[in-house]
Structures are given as C-alpha cells and as structure tokens.
Write a protein that holds these residues in place. Structure first.
Motif, PDB file in Angstrom:
ATOM      1  N   CYS A 172     -13.306 -10.305 -15.927  1.00 56.10           N
ATOM      2  CA  CYS A 172     -12.172 -10.635 -16.792  1.00 56.10           C
ATOM      3  C   CYS A 172     -10.996  -9.585 -16.285  1.00 56.10           C
ATOM      4  CB  CYS A 172     -12.650 -10.201 -18.122  1.00 56.10           C
ATOM      5  SG  CYS A 172     -11.424 -10.594 -19.324  1.00 56.10           S
ATOM      6  N   CYS A 188     -14.754 -13.853 -23.156  1.00 53.19           N
ATOM      7  CA  CYS A 188     -15.024 -12.379 -22.764  1.00 53.19           C
ATOM      8  C   CYS A 188     -15.453 -11.656 -23.960  1.00 53.19           C
ATOM      9  CB  CYS A 188     -14.007 -11.750 -22.228  1.00 53.19           C
ATOM     10  SG  CYS A 188     -13.973  -9.914 -22.216  1.00 53.19           S
ATOM     11  N   CYS A 232      -9.424  -7.794 -18.208  1.00 52.49           N
ATOM     12  CA  CYS A 232      -9.705  -6.520 -18.804  1.00 52.49           C
ATOM     13  C   CYS A 232     -10.554  -5.548 -18.124  1.00 52.49           C
ATOM     14  CB  CYS A 232     -10.144  -6.783 -20.372  1.00 52.49           C
ATOM     15  SG  CYS A 232     -11.662  -7.105 -20.507  1.00 52.49           S
ATOM     16  N   CYS A 279     -12.361  -8.641 -24.938  1.00 50.28           N
ATOM     17  CA  CYS A 279     -11.351  -9.001 -25.381  1.00 50.28           C
ATOM     18  C   CYS A 279     -10.994 -10.372 -25.699  1.00 50.28           C
ATOM     19  CB  CYS A 279     -10.140  -8.650 -24.167  1.00 50.28           C
ATOM     20  SG  CYS A 279     -10.345  -9.631 -22.730  1.00 50.28           S
ATOM     21  N   ASN A 309     -13.893  -6.012 -17.905  1.00 43.53           N
ATOM     22  CA  ASN A 309     -15.300  -6.604 -18.123  1.00 43.53           C
ATOM     23  C   ASN A 309     -16.021  -7.358 -17.227  1.00 43.53           C
ATOM     24  OD1 ASN A 309     -17.483  -6.481 -19.993  1.00 43.53           O
ATOM     25  ND2 ASN A 309     -16.816  -8.541 -20.726  1.00 43.53           N
TER      26      ASN A 309
HETATM   27 ZN    ZN Z   1     -11.778  -9.484 -21.263  1.00 45.19          ZN
END
Ligand code: ZN
Length: 54
Positions: free
Chosen positions: A11, A29, A13, A32, A15
């Motif tokens: 992702c 996800c 973010c 987030c 992750n």
């Molecule tokens: Zn994420």
C-alpha cells in the motif's frame, strides 16, 4: 492475472498485505483503509503495487 493466486501488495502507506488475486469483494488496507483492489466484471483490478506473487 491467473486464478487462485495470492499476491503480496504494498500500500502507499507502506503496509504490505497478502490478498487473494481473485477476490470477489473489494479489499482494503488493514492499516489505512485505502482500497487495494476491487473486482471489476470477470477480473480483479489491483490499485496497489504487487510486490510478489505467492
Ligand atoms: Zn495502507
């Protein structure tokens, strides 16, 4: 994208998450809540970067 494949996606973010490449519902996800992909018609459209096919 083949059937019955699991993908490790990253992702935006940061992750990394393993998702089913032929999922029948949208996948988000776990960190987030960004949508990582969703089924469109007969295939699964990935919105995140796939880093590995398992
Ligand atoms: Zn994420």
């Amino acid at each position: 994208m083949g059937k019955s494949k699991f993908l490790r996606v990253k992702c935006k973010c940061g992750n990394e998450q393993i998702i089913f490449g032929n999922a029948t519902s949208a996948v988000k996800c776990l960190v987030c809540n960004t949508e990582l992909g969703r089924p469109t018609g007969s295939r699964f459209e990935l919105h995140a970067k796939a880093v590995q096919v398992l």
